[in-house]
Design a protein around this motif. Structure first.
Motif, PDB file in Angstrom:
ATOM      1  N   LEU A 135       0.811  -1.212   0.000  1.00  0.00           N
ATOM      2  CA  LEU A 135       0.000   0.000   0.000  1.00  0.00           C
ATOM      3  C   LEU A 135       0.848   1.267   0.000  1.00  0.00           C
ATOM      4  N   VAL A 136       2.159   1.142   0.270  1.00  0.00           N
ATOM      5  CA  VAL A 136       3.063   2.286   0.243  1.00  0.00           C
ATOM      6  C   VAL A 136       4.286   1.894  -0.597  1.00  0.00           C
ATOM      7  N   PRO A 137       4.074   1.707  -1.899  1.00  0.00           N
ATOM      8  CA  PRO A 137       5.195   1.310  -2.753  1.00  0.00           C
ATOM      9  C   PRO A 137       6.150   2.482  -2.990  1.00  0.00           C
ATOM     10  N   PRO A 138       7.373   2.198  -3.403  1.00  0.00           N
ATOM     11  CA  PRO A 138       8.317   3.274  -3.703  1.00  0.00           C
ATOM     12  C   PRO A 138       7.766   4.208  -4.795  1.00  0.00           C
ATOM     13  N   PRO A 139       8.094   5.494  -4.716  1.00  0.00           N
ATOM     14  CA  PRO A 139       7.593   6.451  -5.706  1.00  0.00           C
ATOM     15  C   PRO A 139       7.891   6.051  -7.160  1.00  0.00           C
ATOM     16  N   GLY A 140       9.058   5.495  -7.415  1.00  0.00           N
ATOM     17  CA  GLY A 140       9.381   5.061  -8.778  1.00  0.00           C
ATOM     18  C   GLY A 140       8.466   3.961  -9.266  1.00  0.00           C
ATOM     19  N   ALA A 141       8.058   3.074  -8.369  1.00  0.00           N
ATOM     20  CA  ALA A 141       7.138   1.995  -8.736  1.00  0.00           C
ATOM     21  C   ALA A 141       5.762   2.565  -9.076  1.00  0.00           C
ATOM     22  N   VAL A 142       5.345   3.603  -8.360  1.00  0.00           N
ATOM     23  CA  VAL A 142       4.056   4.247  -8.654  1.00  0.00           C
ATOM     24  C   VAL A 142       4.131   4.924 -10.020  1.00  0.00           C
ATOM     25  N   ALA A 143       5.250   5.586 -10.307  1.00  0.00           N
ATOM     26  CA  ALA A 143       5.418   6.245 -11.613  1.00  0.00           C
ATOM     27  C   ALA A 143       5.380   5.217 -12.743  1.00  0.00           C
ATOM     28  N   ARG A 144       6.020   4.052 -12.541  1.00  0.00           N
ATOM     29  CA  ARG A 144       5.970   2.991 -13.566  1.00  0.00           C
ATOM     30  C   ARG A 144       4.545   2.466 -13.740  1.00  0.00           C
ATOM     31  N   PHE A 145       3.822   2.320 -12.637  1.00  0.00           N
ATOM     32  CA  PHE A 145       2.425   1.891 -12.693  1.00  0.00           C
ATOM     33  C   PHE A 145       1.601   2.852 -13.550  1.00  0.00           C
ATOM     34  N   VAL A 146       1.764   4.159 -13.339  1.00  0.00           N
ATOM     35  CA  VAL A 146       1.022   5.158 -14.115  1.00  0.00           C
ATOM     36  C   VAL A 146       1.419   5.071 -15.587  1.00  0.00           C
ATOM     37  N   ALA A 147       2.723   4.959 -15.871  1.00  0.00           N
ATOM     38  CA  ALA A 147       3.185   4.860 -17.260  1.00  0.00           C
ATOM     39  C   ALA A 147       2.650   3.602 -17.928  1.00  0.00           C
ATOM     40  N   ASP A 148       2.663   2.481 -17.202  1.00  0.00           N
ATOM     41  CA  ASP A 148       2.143   1.228 -17.758  1.00  0.00           C
ATOM     42  C   ASP A 148       0.649   1.334 -18.046  1.00  0.00           C
ATOM     43  N   ALA A 149      -0.101   1.917 -17.115  1.00  0.00           N
ATOM     44  CA  ALA A 149      -1.540   2.075 -17.329  1.00  0.00           C
ATOM     45  C   ALA A 149      -1.807   3.000 -18.512  1.00  0.00           C
ATOM     46  N   ALA A 150      -1.027   4.073 -18.637  1.00  0.00           N
ATOM     47  CA  ALA A 150      -1.205   5.002 -19.756  1.00  0.00           C
ATOM     48  C   ALA A 150      -0.885   4.331 -21.090  1.00  0.00           C
TER      49      ALA A 150
END
Length: 140
Positions: free
Chosen positions: A92-107
């Motif tokens: 529930l509190v992943p590293p910021p870079g992992a969140v950015a990759r998640f957003v890029a992957d979803a986009a």
């Protein structure tokens, strides 16, 4: 006797620093983020992009202590946002870079993490404060 729950100000500061790190990883200005600690700790990041399926609506990244990160399209104020993807993996509190990759992957059309989070993974306020500690720049 030691307090088992962190105070709201400490929690809000830690969450603000964490969400700020996520915003920086995404290239989103701090003005586009909000953090709130009430009955549930939540955060919001307005993203500077549109979604192909709904080009007239803003895209947002939201976080809660019970569900973690989710990417959604904002709709009319009276309607619930349209979920695009939820960060999976149980953290529930992943590293910021992992969140950015998640957003890029979803986009890019890779709708990762659609599963519902495990209710047992929800964070207590104490465990949340501990998870946010590495992001705290100014203790106290």
């Amino acid at each position: 006797m030691e307090h088992s729950e962190p105070d709201t100000r400490t929690l809000e500061r830690g969450l603000g620093e964490y969400v700020g790190a996520v915003a920086a990883a995404l290239g989103v200005p701090a003005e586009s983020m909000t953090v709130e600690i009430s009955d549930t700790a939540t955060a919001y990041l307005g993203l500077p992009r549109r979604w192909l399926d709904r080009p007239d609506h803003d895209v947002m990244l939201v976080w809660s202590e019970r569900r973690g990160w989710a990417l959604a399209v904002e709709t009319d104020p009276a309607d619930a946002p349209v979920l695009i993807a939820r960060y999976g993996g149980g953290d529930l509190v992943p590293p910021p870079g992992a969140v950015a990759r998640f957003v890029a992957d979803a986009a890019a059309g890779h709708h990762t993490g659609q599963e519902r989070p495990d209710p047992a993974a929800a964070l207590t306020r104490k465990s949340l404060a501990e998870r946010l500690m590495p992001y705290r720049r100014h203790p106290g």
